[in-house]
Scaffold this active site. Structure first.
Site, short mmCIF file in Angstrom:
data_model
loop_
_atom_site.label_atom_id
_atom_site.label_comp_id
_atom_site.label_asym_id
_atom_site.label_seq_id
_atom_site.Cartn_x
_atom_site.Cartn_y
_atom_site.Cartn_z
N THR A 13 0.81 -1.23 0.00
CA THR A 13 0.00 0.00 0.00
C THR A 13 0.84 1.27 0.00
OG1 THR A 13 -1.77 -1.12 1.17
CG2 THR A 13 -1.73 1.26 1.37
N SER A 59 1.17 -7.57 -1.42
CA SER A 59 1.84 -8.69 -0.73
C SER A 59 0.97 -9.93 -0.61
CB SER A 59 2.38 -8.25 0.63
OG SER A 59 1.35 -8.16 1.58
N ASP A 91 -0.04 -7.06 4.49
CA ASP A 91 -0.83 -8.30 4.62
C ASP A 91 0.04 -9.53 4.92
OD1 ASP A 91 -3.06 -6.83 4.14
OD2 ASP A 91 -3.38 -7.53 2.08
N THR A 161 2.45 -10.14 14.26
CA THR A 161 1.30 -10.57 13.48
C THR A 161 0.48 -9.33 13.15
OG1 THR A 161 -0.47 -12.21 13.46
CG2 THR A 161 -0.17 -11.06 15.52
N GLN A 278 -4.86 -20.89 18.24
CA GLN A 278 -5.56 -19.80 17.54
C GLN A 278 -5.59 -18.54 18.40
OE1 GLN A 278 -9.53 -21.37 16.83
NE2 GLN A 278 -8.64 -23.17 15.87
N CYS A 279 -5.30 -18.69 19.70
CA CYS A 279 -5.35 -17.52 20.59
C CYS A 279 -4.27 -16.53 20.19
CB CYS A 279 -5.15 -17.92 22.05
SG CYS A 279 -6.53 -18.80 22.73
N1 ASP Z 1 -2.80 -5.38 0.35
C1 ASP Z 1 -1.69 -4.60 0.79
C2 ASP Z 1 -0.45 -5.46 0.77
O1 ASP Z 1 -0.24 -6.24 1.64
C3 ASP Z 1 -1.91 -4.07 2.15
C4 ASP Z 1 -0.81 -3.17 2.67
O2 ASP Z 1 0.25 -3.02 2.12
O3 ASP Z 1 -1.04 -2.55 3.73
O4 ASP Z 1 0.33 -5.39 -0.14
#
Ligand code: ASP
Length: 343
Positions: A13, A59, A91, A161, A278-279
């Site tokens: 992004t 990504s 991502d 994460t 999963q927590c």
């Molecule tokens: N969809 C974008 C990516 O992971 C989200 C981002 O960059 O914040 O490339």
């Protein structure tokens, strides 16, 4: 002396522009970034090169091929620069950064991942402040590991994460303290938590740049009432390693004897089956509850407080690197780059 930085622009992004189908990476970003740094407080402190990757990616499309591409690029340029910044989509940033923490190990220089929730051409962008915070980290001689800088915090990348789809605080490190904070143009490190690699003997020759382009790891999400058919399907595939993403402290609904037997057979024949919760926070411990204790006897490995992203990449790395189950079993339970806590 000027610090030398290599800034790898992988996509995401941060450098995207609006297109007919939505946001997509854009080449012009490199020019914009050069101009921005040259008029910043860092202009007399750093020498830098921006290296865009081909192709620039959202990504969501980043996979093992790019993990290898970025690791190779950094290894080739390792001796020429003092620090490295990877501009990457949020991502899958925690996956790529975790993988690099295993491939580029041990490190004697900072490798810092960052990105943004809003592109730099948006007036509300977090991109510039994330980049400048990352530059502060990348020129700091005390950081000798793969970090992830976002919204004022430097984290150990393989502990992170993504936790927010839109908010500026996109990342968290639920089971390990932050390595530092950046406020008012000042980086303050939590030195006690930094990895301490001896700089003198480390060169790019020490790196194990193994990263297979094949699919080696599969994730089975455990949910209430899961039909054993779904678990069986994963076990019957040729995949090398399976992650059980389990309930609470590593629990699964009571499994049948035949399924447990199959798990035990696979666990003895060059396959790894590991348990991750999963927590968001905490760790697995298969010995707490009766429902999961049978997993211990049948070869499922408790991975305690590792993130899913780091576990996925660690398994991928180990199966790319080693052929023998004994090596894989040994290294899965030994931290390579601080990716889980030792009790
Ligand atoms: N969809 C974008 C990516 O992971 C989200 C981002 O960059 O914040 O490339």
């Amino acid at each position: 002396m000027l610090k030398k930085l290599l800034i790898v622009y992988a996509g995401g992004t941060i450098g995207m522009s609006q297109t007919a189908v939505g946001l997509a990476p854009c080449q012009d970003f490199s020019k914009l970034l050069t101009a921005k740094i040259k008029t910043s407080n860092y202009k007399n402190l750093i020498e830098f090169k921006i290296q865009p990757l081909t192709p620039l990616l959202d990504s969501a499309n980043t996979c093992q091929i790019q993990w290898k591409q970025i690791a190779d690029l950094l290894a080739e340029n390792y001796t020429k620069y003092d620090g490295f910044i990877i501009l990457h989509g949020t991502d899958t940033m925690s996956y790529t950064a975790s993988m690099l923490s295993f491939m580029l190990n041990p490190l004697s220089k900072p490798v810092i991942f960052t990105g943004a929730q809003l592109p730099v051409n948006n007036p509300k962008t977090d991109g510039w402040r994330n980049i400048f915070g990352s530059i502060a980290c990348a020129i700091d001689g005390n950081i000798k590991e793969v970090g992830l800088f976002f919204d004022g915090f430097l984290f150990r990348a393989n502990r992170t994460t993504k936790v927010d789809t839109l908010g500026y605080r996109a990342f968290s490190s639920p089971n390990f303290p932050e390595l530092g904070t950046y406020q008012d143009n000042k980086l303050v490190l939590n030195s006690n938590y930094l990895l301490r690699n001896e700089p003198d003997y480390i060169t790019n020759k020490n790196f194990d740049l193994f990263c297979s382009s094949q699919q080696l790891v599969h994730i089975v999400y455990i949910y209430p009432g899961i039909d054993e058919t779904w678990i069986n399907q994963a076990l019957d595939s040729n995949i090398k390693a399976i992650i059980f993403l389990t309930l609470g402290s590593g629990n699964v609904p009571q499994l049948s004897k035949s399924l447990l037997k199959k798990i035990a057979t696979l666990a003895n024949t060059n396959r790894m089956i590991i348990n991750i919760s999963q927590c968001f926070k905490g760790k697995t411990d298969q010995s707490i509850y009766g429902v999961s204790s049978s997993l211990i006897d049948n070869g499922v490995v408790d991975m305690t407080d590792i993130t899913l992203e780091a576990a996925f990449c660690k398994l991928h790395y180990l199966y790319s690197r080693y052929n023998r189950l004994i090596d894989i079993k040994n290294f899965i339970k030994t931290p390579i780059a601080g990716e889980f806590s030792i009790a």
